[in-house]
Design a protein around this motif. Structure first.
Motif, PDB file in Angstrom:
ATOM      1  N   SER A  48      -3.934   5.421   4.665  1.00 24.09           N
ATOM      2  CA  SER A  48      -3.385   4.357   3.823  1.00 24.09           C
ATOM      3  C   SER A  48      -4.209   4.237   2.558  1.00 24.09           C
ATOM      4  N   GLU A  77      -5.009   1.482   1.340  1.00 22.10           N
ATOM      5  CA  GLU A  77      -5.836   0.296   1.507  1.00 22.10           C
ATOM      6  C   GLU A  77      -6.590   0.387   2.831  1.00 22.10           C
ATOM      7  N   PRO A 117       0.832  -1.215   0.000  1.00 12.62           N
ATOM      8  CA  PRO A 117       0.000   0.000   0.000  1.00 12.62           C
ATOM      9  C   PRO A 117       0.862   1.259   0.000  1.00 12.62           C
ATOM     10  N   THR A 132       2.591   2.137   6.349  1.00 16.65           N
ATOM     11  CA  THR A 132       1.340   1.410   6.526  1.00 16.65           C
ATOM     12  C   THR A 132       1.537  -0.047   6.136  1.00 16.65           C
ATOM     13  N   ILE A 133       0.831  -0.940   6.819  1.00 18.16           N
ATOM     14  CA  ILE A 133       0.940  -2.377   6.585  1.00 18.16           C
ATOM     15  C   ILE A 133      -0.464  -2.923   6.365  1.00 18.16           C
ATOM     16  N   ASP A 134      -0.677  -3.563   5.205  1.00 19.55           N
ATOM     17  CA  ASP A 134      -2.028  -4.020   4.881  1.00 19.55           C
ATOM     18  C   ASP A 134      -2.325  -5.355   5.556  1.00 19.55           C
ATOM     19  N   ALA A 135      -3.545  -5.866   5.308  1.00 23.39           N
ATOM     20  CA  ALA A 135      -3.997  -7.076   5.991  1.00 23.39           C
ATOM     21  C   ALA A 135      -3.148  -8.292   5.663  1.00 23.39           C
ATOM     22  N   SER A 143      -5.813  -1.030   6.846  1.00 18.65           N
ATOM     23  CA  SER A 143      -4.384  -1.247   7.097  1.00 18.65           C
ATOM     24  C   SER A 143      -3.988  -0.665   8.447  1.00 18.65           C
TER      25      SER A 143
END
Length: 385
Positions: free
Chosen positions: A203, A205, A173, A242-245, A208
């Motif tokens: 983010s 996405e 993302p 940011t870190i997505d699912a 996230s």
């Protein structure tokens, strides 16, 4: 293989030897413990292997708790297990549900690889694999001549296929970081005078999470409008990713900068006063000429004084090291906190102790000091990589 002979079979032989054909044969059952399949005949009972092999499956990548992987290629190692001593031969069959490579049951060999899969939501892909007793599949016990079918054929494949379900997200993302503090004098390095430093995190996405650093130290943070609580005095460089699912992380954002004033505390000749409008809720007050504050040595390229103003307030003078004095008049419209530029950021660098001194018996209320260089060397972000 001669499995078992019964009196009924001998009777059939006698009838056949005499040229007579029986109207019906007594049902024959499969001998327990068979590991192969043999058709029933006038000489023996049928044999049906009723214990199919069990399937084993191991995936190259395990989904995370959200059911997602971050790779576009999945490899599966398949095998079988038997518990009845059957020597086989055995085979494998696979079925894939979801995506353009989906297929029904077909023969496969281990390892099985599905490459270049498109991203899809959790649960979109399902691989089923089953072991097959290939030797038994080639025969059927219900082929005896002259006799009606007497043995029902048990399926020769694993009735409970091994199953693996997953979704896929291979794209990282983007993160958006915005500092929302306003500073007309230095917009790109604002002075923050609130209890926290307001920052907005977003983010590309939805759903996230975020990771953040302040001066290269990890800090807990959340998306949307958020405040870094109670930041320490001095310069701050804030960055986030940011870190997505699926676990894909964006690049770290370019840092945003802000500066937190140094809160002034009581010294000899100064009394502490409180008010919700003061920086950190308190300030110091003097009502005599010559009351002096001395702050630690520092390098100064810009100097601001945060002070209360009002009718009848006095003046102070300020200097850095041995440089010239700068007079600041605190008389004016009543405010609990006003930022007063003593040395602007274009006046060069100086170093030394900051000295503040009251010039009359009129009251002066001082709140905080902004003392910072006017050059900001880039800080290393190696610790975040």
């Amino acid at each position: 293989m001669l499995r078992h002979r019964t009196a009924s079979r001998l009777a059939v032989l006698v009838l056949l030897g005499s040229g007579l054909v029986p109207l019906a044969a007594a049902p024959a059952g499969a001998t327990p413990g068979c590991v192969d399949e043999t058709a029933p005949s006038v000489l023996q009972n049928g044999c049906d292997d009723s214990t199919p092999p069990e399937t084993t499956l191991t995936a190259s990548t395990a989904p995370n708790p959200a059911g997602l992987v971050t790779v576009s290629s999945m490899t599966f190692t398949l095998g079988w297990q038997v518990v009845d001593g059957d020597q086989g031969p055995f085979g494998l069959e696979c079925r894939l549900t979801g995506g353009p490579q989906a297929h029904d049951w077909r023969a496969c060999t281990s390892p099985v690889t599905y490459a270049d899969l498109p991203d899809a939501a959790a649960g979109s892909y399902v691989l089923e694999a089953r072991a097959v007793d290939a030797g038994d599949r080639a025969t059927t016990p219900d082929t005896a001549p002259l006799l009606p079918p007497t043995v029902a054929d048990t399926p020769d494949e694993d009735p409970t296929p091994a199953t693996f379900t997953w979704g896929q997200d291979t794209r990282a993302p983007f993160v958006f970081v915005t500092g929302t503090s306003y500073d007309e004098i230095t917009p790109t390095q604002p002075v923050v005078t609130g209890a926290g430093a307001p920052i907005r995190l977003n983010s590309s996405e939805p759903g996230s999470g975020f990771e953040c650093t302040d001066n290269d130290q990890p800090v807990a943070c959340t998306g949307g409008r958020w405040e870094l609580p109670d930041p320490a005095a001095g310069r701050h460089r804030f960055s986030a990713r940011t870190i997505d699912a699926a676990g894909n992380a964006s690049a770290w954002s370019e840092p945003i900068e802000f500066f937190v004033p140094r809160n002034l505390t009581r010294q000899r000749g100064w009394a502490k006063v409180t008010d919700p409008g003061y920086f950190r809720g308190d300030a110091i007050k003097a009502s005599r000429r010559g009351a002096r504050l001395v702050l630690p040595r520092t390098t100064v390229g810009e100097l601001r004084l945060l002070a209360a103003t009002g009718r009848g307030h006095g003046k102070v003078r300020v200097r850095v090291g041995r440089r010239d004095w700068h007079v600041v008049d605190l008389a004016g419209p009543r405010t609990s906190m006003k930022q007063l530029v003593v040395i602007d950021r274009y006046s060069g660098i100086r170093a030394g102790r900051i000295v503040i001194e009251s010039l009359s018996a009129r009251p002066v209320v001082l709140d905080a000091v902004v003392a910072r260089p006017n050059r900001f060397p880039a800080a290393s972000r190696a610790s975040r990589r």
